[in-house]
Design a protein around this motif. Structure first.
Motif, PDB file in Angstrom:
ATOM      1  N   PHE A  43       0.957  -1.131   0.061  1.00 60.44           N
ATOM      2  CA  PHE A  43      -0.105   0.026   0.035  1.00 60.44           C
ATOM      3  C   PHE A  43       0.874   1.182  -0.108  1.00 60.44           C
ATOM      4  CE2 PHE A  43      -2.313  -3.329   2.039  1.00 60.44           C
ATOM      5  CZ  PHE A  43      -3.428  -3.407   1.363  1.00 60.44           C
ATOM      6  N   GLY A  44       0.840   1.916  -1.023  1.00 57.41           N
ATOM      7  CA  GLY A  44       1.853   3.170  -1.066  1.00 57.41           C
ATOM      8  C   GLY A  44       3.375   2.589  -1.209  1.00 57.41           C
ATOM      9  N   ARG A  45       3.993   3.341  -0.407  1.00 56.63           N
ATOM     10  CA  ARG A  45       5.777   3.186  -0.674  1.00 56.63           C
ATOM     11  C   ARG A  45       5.943   2.087   0.485  1.00 56.63           C
ATOM     12  NH1 ARG A  45       8.539   8.551  -2.695  1.00 56.63           N
ATOM     13  NH2 ARG A  45       7.365   8.716  -4.624  1.00 56.63           N
ATOM     14  N   ASN A  46       5.513   2.301   1.847  1.00 59.20           N
ATOM     15  CA  ASN A  46       6.111   1.568   2.794  1.00 59.20           C
ATOM     16  C   ASN A  46       5.148   0.752   3.935  1.00 59.20           C
ATOM     17  OD1 ASN A  46       8.529   3.301   2.926  1.00 59.20           O
ATOM     18  ND2 ASN A  46       7.278   5.204   3.406  1.00 59.20           N
ATOM     19  N   ALA A  47       3.924   0.630   3.390  1.00 61.38           N
ATOM     20  CA  ALA A  47       2.968  -0.255   4.135  1.00 61.38           C
ATOM     21  C   ALA A  47       2.757  -1.357   3.308  1.00 61.38           C
ATOM     22  CB  ALA A  47       1.691   0.680   4.613  1.00 61.38           C
ATOM     23  N   PHE A  48       2.424  -2.388   4.124  1.00 66.48           N
ATOM     24  CA  PHE A  48       2.399  -3.817   3.592  1.00 66.48           C
ATOM     25  C   PHE A  48       1.400  -4.558   4.535  1.00 66.48           C
ATOM     26  CE2 PHE A  48       4.941  -7.097   5.646  1.00 66.48           C
ATOM     27  CZ  PHE A  48       5.794  -6.264   5.977  1.00 66.48           C
ATOM     28  N   CYS A  49       0.608  -5.493   3.863  1.00 62.68           N
ATOM     29  CA  CYS A  49      -0.088  -6.836   4.439  1.00 62.68           C
ATOM     30  C   CYS A  49       0.016  -7.861   3.829  1.00 62.68           C
ATOM     31  CB  CYS A  49      -1.637  -6.539   4.887  1.00 62.68           C
ATOM     32  SG  CYS A  49      -2.113  -5.178   6.002  1.00 62.68           S
ATOM     33  N   SER A  50      -0.498  -8.842   4.325  1.00 61.55           N
ATOM     34  CA  SER A  50      -0.244 -10.383   3.622  1.00 61.55           C
ATOM     35  C   SER A  50      -1.765 -10.457   2.840  1.00 61.55           C
ATOM     36  CB  SER A  50      -0.042 -11.668   4.630  1.00 61.55           C
ATOM     37  OG  SER A  50       1.262 -11.350   5.162  1.00 61.55           O
TER      38      SER A  50
END
Length: 267
Positions: A43-50
């Motif tokens: 999500f965007g440049r720095n956020a993530f989920c599985s």
């Protein structure tokens, strides 16, 4: 009723954790081959989920992942990218999103109750399908749920560039449509699939909503999926534009949310 109060009652008679195994990085082609449908959602440049591919163009994850951490906005659809089977910078397939839906009954500013956990589910529609020959999707577990062994495949903080698998952890108990696990999760593990292994290839029993810490013990929480997924597919069909934010996301119950989107609550 607050989740922590419920959790204390549930874990008193939970399944023993003696058979719970440790988390292991899937660092070879052979070990990762069966789990290509599990990927990292950026999500965007720095956020993530599985997240997990459940159809050629549908990715299952947690609803709170779709909200900007510490912001009053949802992530723009064009900022979302799914990397199937991502390992050491290479993905089996990468797709952008053309639609996304968090369950309409999920309250992103509400407390971590069983009701909110039960609706912390989202679907992302990809801009192009991924071939089922290249990446076979996983099916949703739609059979009876009982306490016992499950497994989890996830990304997370300090292991964001490769999948990790916990071959066996335990579903400790269930209250309504919410469940408690002793699976090893961390920031970024939100949306990770929890697999049952009753009939051959694993089926997704739940996705990780968050984690609680109680007396030094981590417990992860997830939800029953079949009805929620059906409802989300209906929401996606009705979408005529990317979702817009309607509520603010704040930390709840003394917890914190960092830029990976995972939710932690500490009593």
């Amino acid at each position: 009723m607050k989740w922590l109060a419920i959790l204390i009652c549930l874990t008193m008679g939970g399944v023993a954790t003696a058979q719970t195994t440790s988390l292991r990085t899937l660092d070879t082609d052979y070990s990762a081959a069966s789990w290509k449908a599990v990927g990292r959602i950026d999500f965007g440049r720095n956020a993530f989920c599985s997240g997990t591919l459940i159809a050629p163009d549908l990715v299952l994850t947690a609803a709170h992942c779709l909200y900007r951490p510490g912001s009053n906005q949802l992530w723009p659809t064009d900022s979302i990218r799914f990397h199937a089977g991502l390992r050491d910078g290479d993905a089996v397939a990468t797709r952008s999103a053309r639609g996304a839906a968090a369950h309409k009954k999920f309250d992103p500013i509400g407390p971590l109750t069983t009701l909110n956990v039960a609706h912390d589910v989202a679907l992302i529609r990809l801009d192009e399908p991924i071939s089922t020959f290249e990446v076979p999707p996983f099916y949703i577990h739609d059979d009876r749920i009982t306490p016992g062994p499950v497994s989890v495949v996830s990304y997370g903080r300090d292991r964001a560039n490769a999948q990790s698998r916990q071959k066996q952890c335990q579903m400790l108990n269930q209250l309504g449509d919410a469940m408690v696990f002793d699976c090893d999760v961390t920031f970024g593990s939100s949306g990770s699939p929890v697999f049952s292994h009753l009939n051959g290839r694993g089926r997704i029993m739940a996705v990780i909503s968050g984690m609680v810490e109680m007396e030094g013990q981590k417990r992860s929480v997830g939800m029953v999926l079949p009805q929620r997924v059906t409802e989300l597919k209906g929401q996606l069909r009705m979408q005529v534009a990317p979702p817009t934010a309607q509520v603010r996301r704040i930390t709840v119950g003394g917890g914190a949310r960092n830029n990976t989107g995972a939710k932690f609550v500490r009593p």
